[in-house]
Design an enzyme around this catalytic site. Structure first.
Site, PDB file in Angstrom:
ATOM      1  N   GLU A 287       0.864  -1.189   0.000  1.00  0.00           N
ATOM      2  CA  GLU A 287       0.000   0.000   0.000  1.00  0.00           C
ATOM      3  C   GLU A 287       0.887   1.221   0.000  1.00  0.00           C
ATOM      4  O   GLU A 287       2.095   1.131   0.196  1.00  0.00           O
ATOM      5  CB  GLU A 287      -0.920   0.020   1.230  1.00  0.00           C
ATOM      6  N   ARG A 291       1.590  10.308   3.504  1.00  0.00           N
ATOM      7  CA  ARG A 291       1.828  11.205   4.646  1.00  0.00           C
ATOM      8  C   ARG A 291       3.216  10.949   5.205  1.00  0.00           C
ATOM      9  O   ARG A 291       3.929  10.075   4.735  1.00  0.00           O
ATOM     10  CB  ARG A 291       0.810  10.885   5.744  1.00  0.00           C
TER      11      ARG A 291
HETATM   12  P1  ADP Z   1      -2.317  -1.074   7.244  1.00  0.00           P
HETATM   13  O1  ADP Z   1      -2.990  -0.125   6.302  1.00  0.00           O
HETATM   14  O2  ADP Z   1      -3.130  -1.405   8.409  1.00  0.00           O
HETATM   15  O3  ADP Z   1      -0.919  -0.617   7.562  1.00  0.00           O
HETATM   16  P2  ADP Z   1      -1.143  -3.025   5.427  1.00  0.00           P
HETATM   17  O4  ADP Z   1      -1.808  -3.457   4.187  1.00  0.00           O
HETATM   18  O5  ADP Z   1       0.003  -2.088   5.291  1.00  0.00           O
HETATM   19  O6  ADP Z   1      -2.226  -2.425   6.407  1.00  0.00           O
HETATM   20  O7  ADP Z   1      -0.674  -4.315   6.209  1.00  0.00           O
HETATM   21  C1  ADP Z   1      -0.185  -4.242   7.536  1.00  0.00           C
HETATM   22  C2  ADP Z   1       0.686  -5.458   7.815  1.00  0.00           C
HETATM   23  O8  ADP Z   1      -0.059  -6.674   7.637  1.00  0.00           O
HETATM   24  C3  ADP Z   1       1.879  -5.617   6.905  1.00  0.00           C
HETATM   25  O9  ADP Z   1       2.995  -4.884   7.343  1.00  0.00           O
HETATM   26  C4  ADP Z   1       2.128  -7.104   6.953  1.00  0.00           C
HETATM   27  O10 ADP Z   1       2.818  -7.462   8.135  1.00  0.00           O
HETATM   28  C5  ADP Z   1       0.726  -7.677   7.038  1.00  0.00           C
HETATM   29  N1  ADP Z   1       0.198  -8.016   5.698  1.00  0.00           N
HETATM   30  C6  ADP Z   1      -0.574  -7.249   4.907  1.00  0.00           C
HETATM   31  N2  ADP Z   1      -0.906  -7.898   3.780  1.00  0.00           N
HETATM   32  C7  ADP Z   1      -0.330  -9.102   3.834  1.00  0.00           C
HETATM   33  C8  ADP Z   1      -0.312 -10.260   2.963  1.00  0.00           C
HETATM   34  N3  ADP Z   1      -0.968 -10.282   1.813  1.00  0.00           N
HETATM   35  N4  ADP Z   1       0.411 -11.335   3.366  1.00  0.00           N
HETATM   36  C9  ADP Z   1       1.068 -11.324   4.547  1.00  0.00           C
HETATM   37  N5  ADP Z   1       1.074 -10.295   5.398  1.00  0.00           N
HETATM   38  C10 ADP Z   1       0.387  -9.193   5.062  1.00  0.00           C
HETATM   39  P1  ADP Z   2       3.198   4.137  10.120  1.00  0.00           P
HETATM   40  O1  ADP Z   2       2.701   3.420   8.894  1.00  0.00           O
HETATM   41  O2  ADP Z   2       3.495   5.586   9.968  1.00  0.00           O
HETATM   42  O3  ADP Z   2       4.229   3.396  10.837  1.00  0.00           O
HETATM   43  P2  ADP Z   2       0.977   3.208  11.583  1.00  0.00           P
HETATM   44  O4  ADP Z   2       0.352   2.431  10.486  1.00  0.00           O
HETATM   45  O5  ADP Z   2       1.550   2.483  12.734  1.00  0.00           O
HETATM   46  O6  ADP Z   2       2.000   4.238  11.021  1.00  0.00           O
HETATM   47  O7  ADP Z   2      -0.057   4.263  12.069  1.00  0.00           O
HETATM   48  C1  ADP Z   2       0.325   5.558  12.502  1.00  0.00           C
HETATM   49  C2  ADP Z   2      -0.569   6.052  13.562  1.00  0.00           C
HETATM   50  O8  ADP Z   2      -1.779   6.455  13.027  1.00  0.00           O
HETATM   51  C3  ADP Z   2      -0.861   5.037  14.603  1.00  0.00           C
HETATM   52  O9  ADP Z   2      -0.940   5.739  15.797  1.00  0.00           O
HETATM   53  C4  ADP Z   2      -2.200   4.458  14.179  1.00  0.00           C
HETATM   54  O10 ADP Z   2      -2.961   4.046  15.272  1.00  0.00           O
HETATM   55  C5  ADP Z   2      -2.821   5.622  13.477  1.00  0.00           C
HETATM   56  N1  ADP Z   2      -3.532   5.309  12.230  1.00  0.00           N
HETATM   57  C6  ADP Z   2      -3.024   4.879  11.087  1.00  0.00           C
HETATM   58  N2  ADP Z   2      -3.971   4.783  10.149  1.00  0.00           N
HETATM   59  C7  ADP Z   2      -5.119   5.164  10.719  1.00  0.00           C
HETATM   60  C8  ADP Z   2      -6.448   5.307  10.260  1.00  0.00           C
HETATM   61  N3  ADP Z   2      -6.800   5.040   8.998  1.00  0.00           N
HETATM   62  N4  ADP Z   2      -7.362   5.726  11.138  1.00  0.00           N
HETATM   63  C9  ADP Z   2      -7.011   6.019  12.405  1.00  0.00           C
HETATM   64  N5  ADP Z   2      -5.768   5.924  12.873  1.00  0.00           N
HETATM   65  C10 ADP Z   2      -4.833   5.509  12.062  1.00  0.00           C
HETATM   66 MG    MG Z   3       0.562  -0.295   6.155  1.00  0.00          MG
END
Ligand code: ADP
Ligand code: ADP
Ligand code: MG
Length: 457
Positions: A287, A291
Site C-alpha cells: 500500500e 503522509r
Molecule cells: P495497514 O494499512 O493497516 O498498515 P497493510 O496493508 O500495510 O495495512 O498491512 C499491515 C501489515 O499486515 C503488513 O505490514 C504485513 O505485516 C501484514 N500483511 C498485509 N498484507 C499481507 C499479505 N498479503 N500477506 C502477509 N502479510 C500481510
Molecule cells: P506508520 O505506517 O506511519 O508506521 P501506523 O500504520 O503504525 O503508522 O499508524 C500511525 C498512527 O496512526 C498510529 O498511531 C495508528 O494508530 C494511526 N492510524 C493509522 N492509520 C489510521 C487510520 N486510517 N485511522 C485512524 N488511525 C490511524
Molecule cells: Mg501499512
C-alpha cells in the site's frame, strides 16, 4: 507560508513544531479537553481548544480545524500522521478554504486511500502485486469463491483500512464467513466503510518500505528503505534502516519501483511505498501511505535530512533541495516505539497518571551516531484512553547495526517510567533476541516467539 496549524497531538505535533520553530515559522496548535495541559500545546506558539476528548469531536473534526485555522490566520495545515492525515475530504476542505494542505493533493490521497485502487495504480507503474481480488463485487458467496480460487491462507482487508485494523488472516474455507463479518464490523466502526478485498496471505514475509518525496516541479526521489518487520497485531513496534541483507540490485530495484509509482500519480510531498518481501527475496506492493510516517526519523538519520523541513519547503513551492544522486546511506538506525500498554495482556493499553517519566537526553555524536528521543509526555501528564498508546520514540544510530543495537539496549535500560505499564521490557527482549541480533526477523517473529519475549517460556 506565514503560520502553520498543526492538526495533531502528541510527539508528532511537538516534532513538527520544532522544525517550524527552527525555520522561524509560527505554529498554531489544537487540543481537546483531555489535552489542555499536553506537551504539544506548550510546543506551539498558540493553541486552541477544539472539542471533547473523543477524537471524533476534536482531532477528527474537519470543520473545527478549518475554523481554527481561519480564526488564527494560519495559512497552512500540517496533518501529522493518523487522524486526518490521509483524509481526502480534509485535504479538499483545505483546498477550498485556500489553506495549504502540507501533503499531496486530495485527488492523489483519494486514489491511494483505497488499497484496491492503489494496487491498480501500482500495477500500471509496473510493481509486482500480491495475487488477490479487489473488484467491486462484495457479495459473501462471491468473495468466498474468490478466496477459494486464490488459495488459502488468504487475508481479508478493509480497502480503506489503516493502523493494522481491518485485517483478517483466514487459513481455511470454513472460517471465511465469520472472518469476513468481523472484518467488516471493524472496518465500519474504524473507517466508516466496509468494502473489502482479498489477498493471498504470504507466510512470514518482511515488511520493507521506501520513503519517497516529490515536489511541485515534477521531481520525485526516493530515500531508500526501512525494515518494519517487527510487528504486533500488524502494527509496527521496532523499525530500522537500511534493511539487513539487501543486495545492491534489490535496493535499487525497490527504490526505482517506488519512484515509478510516485511519478505515475505526480506525487507531491512525503510518502511511503510499503512492500512485503517473501523468503525468496521477491517484493510485492502492499500500500502507499500518503503522509509522513511514524518512523520517518530513521530515514532522517541515515540520509541526514530533515523531512519535515522538506515538507514545508515543498508546500512553499520550492524545489527539492537535492537530486537522487546526492542521497547516500550513512550508518544504521533503529527506532523503538514506547507504548503505554501491557504486552502480557494482549498489548492492551495502560492509562492513567505518569508519576515518573525519565528518558535519556538526546545526544548527537558526529562519529559514533546519535540518540534521539521524540516524546509526547512529561512527568505528571495523564495517558488518556482516547488516543494511541505510543508515548515516545527512541531512535538510535551508529556506524554499524550491532553498535546501534548495543546503544539501543543501553538507552532502554536508562528509561524510568512509573504510573503506567509500558512495553520497555518487551522491547529489550526483542533487541536481545538471537534472531533479531542476526537480523533475520520477519512479520511473524513476535507471534512465533511471544512467550519467550514475555519471559514466560
Ligand atoms: P495497514 O494499512 O493497516 O498498515 P497493510 O496493508 O500495510 O495495512 O498491512 C499491515 C501489515 O499486515 C503488513 O505490514 C504485513 O505485516 C501484514 N500483511 C498485509 N498484507 C499481507 C499479505 N498479503 N500477506 C502477509 N502479510 C500481510
Ligand atoms: P506508520 O505506517 O506511519 O508506521 P501506523 O500504520 O503504525 O503508522 O499508524 C500511525 C498512527 O496512526 C498510529 O498511531 C495508528 O494508530 C494511526 N492510524 C493509522 N492509520 C489510521 C487510520 N486510517 N485511522 C485512524 N488511525 C490511524
Ligand atoms: Mg501499512
Amino acid at each position: 507560508m506565514k503560520k502553520i496549524l498543526i492538526a495533531n497531538r502528541g510527539e508528532i505535533a511537538c516534532r513538527i513544531a520544532a522544525t517550524a520553530k527552527r525555520l522561524g515559522i509560527p505554529t498554531v496548535g489544537v487540543h481537546s479537553e483531555a489535552d489542555l495541559h499536553a506537551k504539544h500545546v506548550q510546543a506551539c506558539d498558540e493553541s486552541y481548544l477544539i472539542g471533547a476528548a473523543n477524537a471524533r469531536d476534536s482531532y477528527l473534526s474537519i470543520e473545527r480545524i478549518i475554523d481554527t485555522a481561519k480564526r488564527s490566520r494560519a495559512d497552512a495545515i500540517h496533518p501529522g500522521y493518523g487522524f486526518l492525515s490521509e483524509n481526502a475530504d480534509f485535504a479538499r476542505a483545505c483546498e477550498e478554504a485556500e489553506i495549504v494542505f502540507i501533503g499531496p493533493s486530495s485527488t492523489v490521497i483519494d486514489l491511494m486511500a483505497d488499497k484496491g485502487h492503489a494496487k491498480q495504480v501500482a500495477k500500471e507503474a509496473g510493481l509486482p502485486l500480491i495475487p488477490g481480488y479487489d473488484g467491486p463485487n462484495q457479495e459473501e458467496t462471491w468473495l468466498a469463491l474468490q478466496a477459494q480460487e486464490i488459495g488459502y491462507p488468504i487475508m481479508i482487508k478493509a480497502r480503506k483500512g489503516g493502523g493494522g485494523r481491518g485485517l483478517r488472516v483466514v487459513r481455511q474455507a470454513e472460517d471465511f464467513l465469520d472472518a469476513l463479518a468481523s472484518c467488516r464490523r471493524e472496518a465500519l466502526t474504524g473507517f466508516g466503510d466496509d468494502t473489502v478485498m482479498i489477498e493471498k496471505y504470504i507466510e512470514n514475509p518482511r515488511h520493507i518500505e521506501v520513503q519517497i518525496f516529490g515536489d511541485h516541479h515534477g521531481n520525485v526521489i526516493h530515500l531508500f528503505e526501512r525494515d518494519c518487520s517487527v510487528q504486533r497485531r500488524h502494527q509496527k513496534i521496532i523499525e530500522e534502516g537500511p534493511a539487513v541483507g539487501l543486495s545492491q540490485t534489490q535496493r535499487s530495484n525497490l527504490g526505482l519501483a517506488a519512484r515509478n509509482l510516485a511519478n505515475r500519480v505526480g506525487y507531491v510531498g512525503a510518502g511511503t511505498v510499503e512492500c512485503i518481501m517473501d523468503s525468496n527475496g521477491q517484493f510485492y506492493f502492499l500500500e502507499m501511505n500518503t503522509r509522513l510516517q511514524v518512523e520517518h526519523g530513521i530515514t532522517e538519520s541515515v540520509v541526514g535530512h530533515d523531512l519535515v523541513e522538506w515538507q514545508l519547503r515543498v508546500a512553499r513551492n520550492e524545489k527539492l533541495p537535492v537530486f537522487q544522486s546526492d542521497i547516500a546511506l550513512n550508518g544504521h538506525c533503529f527506532e523503538a516505539r514506547i507504548c503505554s500498554e501491557r504486552p502480557a495482556k494482549g498489548f492492551l493499553p495502560s492509562v492513567g497518571k505518569v508519576e515518573i517519566f525519565n528518558l535519556p537526553e538526546c545526544v548527537e555524536f558526529t562519529h559514533e551516531g546519535s540518540l534521539r528521543v521524540d516524546s509526547a509526555i512529561r512527568t505528571g501528564d495523564t495517558v488518556s484512553p482516547h488516543y494511541d498508546s505510543m508515548i515516545a520514540k527512541l531512535m538510535v544510530s551508529a556506524p554499524t547495526r550491532e553498535q546501534a543495537r548495543q546503544k539501543m539496549l543501553t538507552a532502554l535500560n536508562r528509561i524510568e517510567i512509573r504510573g503506567v505499564q509500558t512495553n520497555i521490557e518487551f522491547l529489550k527482549s526483542i533487541f536481545n533476541h538471537e534472531q533479531f541480533e542476526k537480523g533475520s526477523v520477519d512479520t511473524g517473529f513476535v507471534e512465533a516467539n511471544l512467550k519467550e519475549l514475555l519471559g514466560i517460556a
